[in-house]
Design a protein around this motif. Structure first.
Motif, PDB file in Angstrom:
ATOM      1  N   ASN A   2       0.832  -1.209   0.000  1.00 32.96           N
ATOM      2  CA  ASN A   2       0.000   0.000   0.000  1.00 32.96           C
ATOM      3  C   ASN A   2       0.861   1.252   0.000  1.00 32.96           C
ATOM      4  O   ASN A   2       1.892   1.316   0.671  1.00 32.96           O
ATOM      5  CB  ASN A   2      -0.913   0.024   1.231  1.00 32.96           C
ATOM      6  CG  ASN A   2      -1.946  -1.069   1.184  1.00 32.96           C
ATOM      7  OD1 ASN A   2      -2.276  -1.559   0.122  1.00 32.96           O
ATOM      8  ND2 ASN A   2      -2.449  -1.456   2.337  1.00 32.96           N
ATOM      9  N   ASN A   3       0.412   2.222  -0.757  1.00 30.95           N
ATOM     10  CA  ASN A   3       1.084   3.514  -0.759  1.00 30.95           C
ATOM     11  C   ASN A   3       0.507   4.370   0.351  1.00 30.95           C
ATOM     12  O   ASN A   3      -0.701   4.392   0.559  1.00 30.95           O
ATOM     13  CB  ASN A   3       0.885   4.223  -2.097  1.00 30.95           C
ATOM     14  CG  ASN A   3       1.575   3.497  -3.229  1.00 30.95           C
ATOM     15  OD1 ASN A   3       2.572   2.825  -3.006  1.00 30.95           O
ATOM     16  ND2 ASN A   3       1.048   3.635  -4.427  1.00 30.95           N
ATOM     17  N   ILE A   4       1.359   5.075   1.028  1.00 31.16           N
ATOM     18  CA  ILE A   4       0.917   5.984   2.084  1.00 31.16           C
ATOM     19  C   ILE A   4       0.983   7.399   1.539  1.00 31.16           C
ATOM     20  O   ILE A   4       2.006   7.843   1.044  1.00 31.16           O
ATOM     21  CB  ILE A   4       1.794   5.855   3.344  1.00 31.16           C
ATOM     22  CG1 ILE A   4       1.706   4.439   3.893  1.00 31.16           C
ATOM     23  CG2 ILE A   4       1.380   6.885   4.394  1.00 31.16           C
ATOM     24  CD1 ILE A   4       2.635   4.172   5.052  1.00 31.16           C
ATOM     25  N   ILE A   5      -0.151   8.076   1.635  1.00 32.35           N
ATOM     26  CA  ILE A   5      -0.232   9.452   1.155  1.00 32.35           C
ATOM     27  C   ILE A   5      -0.455  10.339   2.369  1.00 32.35           C
ATOM     28  O   ILE A   5      -1.426  10.172   3.103  1.00 32.35           O
ATOM     29  CB  ILE A   5      -1.380   9.628   0.145  1.00 32.35           C
ATOM     30  CG1 ILE A   5      -1.147   8.704  -1.045  1.00 32.35           C
ATOM     31  CG2 ILE A   5      -1.498  11.078  -0.288  1.00 32.35           C
ATOM     32  CD1 ILE A   5      -2.305   8.643  -2.009  1.00 32.35           C
ATOM     33  N   LEU A   6       0.432  11.251   2.584  1.00 33.96           N
ATOM     34  CA  LEU A   6       0.305  12.173   3.710  1.00 33.96           C
ATOM     35  C   LEU A   6      -0.264  13.490   3.222  1.00 33.96           C
ATOM     36  O   LEU A   6       0.163  14.044   2.220  1.00 33.96           O
ATOM     37  CB  LEU A   6       1.668  12.413   4.365  1.00 33.96           C
ATOM     38  CG  LEU A   6       2.358  11.186   4.955  1.00 33.96           C
ATOM     39  CD1 LEU A   6       3.730  11.566   5.487  1.00 33.96           C
ATOM     40  CD2 LEU A   6       1.519  10.581   6.060  1.00 33.96           C
ATOM     41  N   GLN A   7      -1.270  13.963   3.932  1.00 31.64           N
ATOM     42  CA  GLN A   7      -1.876  15.245   3.595  1.00 31.64           C
ATOM     43  C   GLN A   7      -1.827  16.118   4.839  1.00 31.64           C
ATOM     44  O   GLN A   7      -1.903  15.627   5.959  1.00 31.64           O
ATOM     45  CB  GLN A   7      -3.328  15.059   3.173  1.00 31.64           C
ATOM     46  CG  GLN A   7      -3.511  14.314   1.895  1.00 31.64           C
ATOM     47  CD  GLN A   7      -4.982  14.183   1.544  1.00 31.64           C
ATOM     48  OE1 GLN A   7      -5.859  14.516   2.330  1.00 31.64           O
ATOM     49  NE2 GLN A   7      -5.245  13.699   0.341  1.00 31.64           N
ATOM     50  N   GLN A   8      -1.755  17.337   4.613  1.00 29.73           N
ATOM     51  CA  GLN A   8      -1.741  18.258   5.730  1.00 29.73           C
ATOM     52  C   GLN A   8      -3.186  18.638   6.051  1.00 29.73           C
ATOM     53  O   GLN A   8      -3.860  19.322   5.283  1.00 29.73           O
ATOM     54  CB  GLN A   8      -0.932  19.508   5.393  1.00 29.73           C
ATOM     55  CG  GLN A   8      -0.654  20.360   6.594  1.00 29.73           C
ATOM     56  CD  GLN A   8       0.341  21.453   6.273  1.00 29.73           C
ATOM     57  OE1 GLN A   8       0.785  21.601   5.139  1.00 29.73           O
ATOM     58  NE2 GLN A   8       0.684  22.234   7.270  1.00 29.73           N
TER      59      GLN A   8
END
Length: 88
Positions: A2-8
């Motif tokens: 799984n790709n981890i996408i970080l958002q603010q």
């Protein structure tokens, strides 16, 4: 993987996202529980069970004593759940 996408996002937005996810999962679980509890259990009397298996009441009593069949009481009456009857 799984790709981890970080958002603010703010802490308030994070809390709301978590709440929504939890509510979604709870609705699924509760929906399944309600669906299974809505199924009416068919209750059979001594006579019904004896006729079903073509046996005498003394045989039914012996099966209950040996634990082959579970009996349930509703008030002072004895009943058997069809779903719990053994397949003979």
């Amino acid at each position: 993987m799984n790709n981890i996408i970080l958002q603010q996002i703010s802490s308030t937005e994070l809390v709301e996202e978590i709440k929504e996810s939890i509510l979604k999962e709870l609705k699924k679980v509760l929906g399944m529980a309600i669906a299974t509890s809505n199924k009416k259990e068919e209750l059979l009397s001594n006579k019904d069970v004896c006729e079903h298996f073509h046996i005498h009441q003394s045989t039914l009593y012996r099966w209950v004593k040996k634990g082959k069949i579970i009996r349930h009481y509703l008030g002072n009456k004895v009943y058997y759940k069809r779903s719990e009857l053994p397949l003979l």
